[in-house]
Design an enzyme around this catalytic site. Sequence first.
Site, PDB file in Angstrom:
ATOM      1  N   GLU A  73      10.074  74.038  43.645  1.00  0.00           N
ATOM      2  CA  GLU A  73       9.435  75.487  43.056  1.00  0.00           C
ATOM      3  C   GLU A  73       8.338  76.009  43.507  1.00  0.00           C
ATOM      4  O   GLU A  73       7.138  76.076  42.778  1.00  0.00           O
ATOM      5  CB  GLU A  73       9.160  74.993  41.267  1.00  0.00           C
ATOM      6  CG  GLU A  73      10.517  75.014  40.567  1.00  0.00           C
ATOM      7  CD  GLU A  73      10.493  74.618  39.070  1.00  0.00           C
ATOM      8  OE1 GLU A  73       9.223  74.511  38.770  1.00  0.00           O
ATOM      9  OE2 GLU A  73      11.582  74.964  38.412  1.00  0.00           O
ATOM     10  N   GLU A 189      17.957  72.797  38.724  1.00  0.00           N
ATOM     11  CA  GLU A 189      17.604  72.653  37.346  1.00  0.00           C
ATOM     12  C   GLU A 189      17.977  73.505  36.557  1.00  0.00           C
ATOM     13  O   GLU A 189      18.002  74.749  36.789  1.00  0.00           O
ATOM     14  CB  GLU A 189      16.012  72.504  37.337  1.00  0.00           C
ATOM     15  CG  GLU A 189      15.295  71.524  38.180  1.00  0.00           C
ATOM     16  CD  GLU A 189      13.753  71.403  38.061  1.00  0.00           C
ATOM     17  OE1 GLU A 189      13.568  72.145  37.130  1.00  0.00           O
ATOM     18  OE2 GLU A 189      13.228  71.103  38.894  1.00  0.00           O
TER      19      GLU A 189
END
Length: 203
Positions: A73, A189
């Site tokens: 991320e 995710e």
Amino acid sequence: AEGRLSAAWLKTLDEMTAAALNAGLQVILDQHNFNDCAKEIDRCRTRLKAFWRQIAPRYKDAPDAVLFEILNEPNGAADAVWNDMLAENLAIIRETNPKRRVVVGPRFWNSLDHLDSLKLPESDRNLVVTFHYYTPMEFTHQGASWTPQFQKLSGVTWGTTSDHEKLKQDFDRVKAWAQRSGRPILLGEFGALETAGMAQRVA
């Protein structure tokens, strides 16, 4: 000190990786400290390269079921230089792992909206492109203590026709990008907090 990982930490990593492989799982070894990279980009870049200079050669003989993920991320300060960071760390990895599958994702927390901003070496076909999906955040993150804009939310539901259509449209966009780019996709995710309620989370 000087970006060196401790022997005890590496021993634990070896043990957990072996246990996962023995259980028949594939393993993604990633650098998950994205918060520091979002704040102090110069320090992050130095430490990230130090991390992969240690991890890549350590696992160069690991089975194909072990993948690397350069940084989870990327966001904040990392957004503006993410393609450069990706390239410099991929080069480090390829010195010892020329064919290892490496997971990379777009900036802005691996947002599908930024897939087009990714610059990947055309000749490297052992890259897996990841994205993370928590849309709509008002539903998936209701009551989340780490997100001030959602921590007081509750009772938000999901499952209308428009909700389903949004989901389909988003995944169709990812599919279209993957087909244009010739890259495999990993939904790295997804999910919803327990505060959303079990029936809604299942939906």
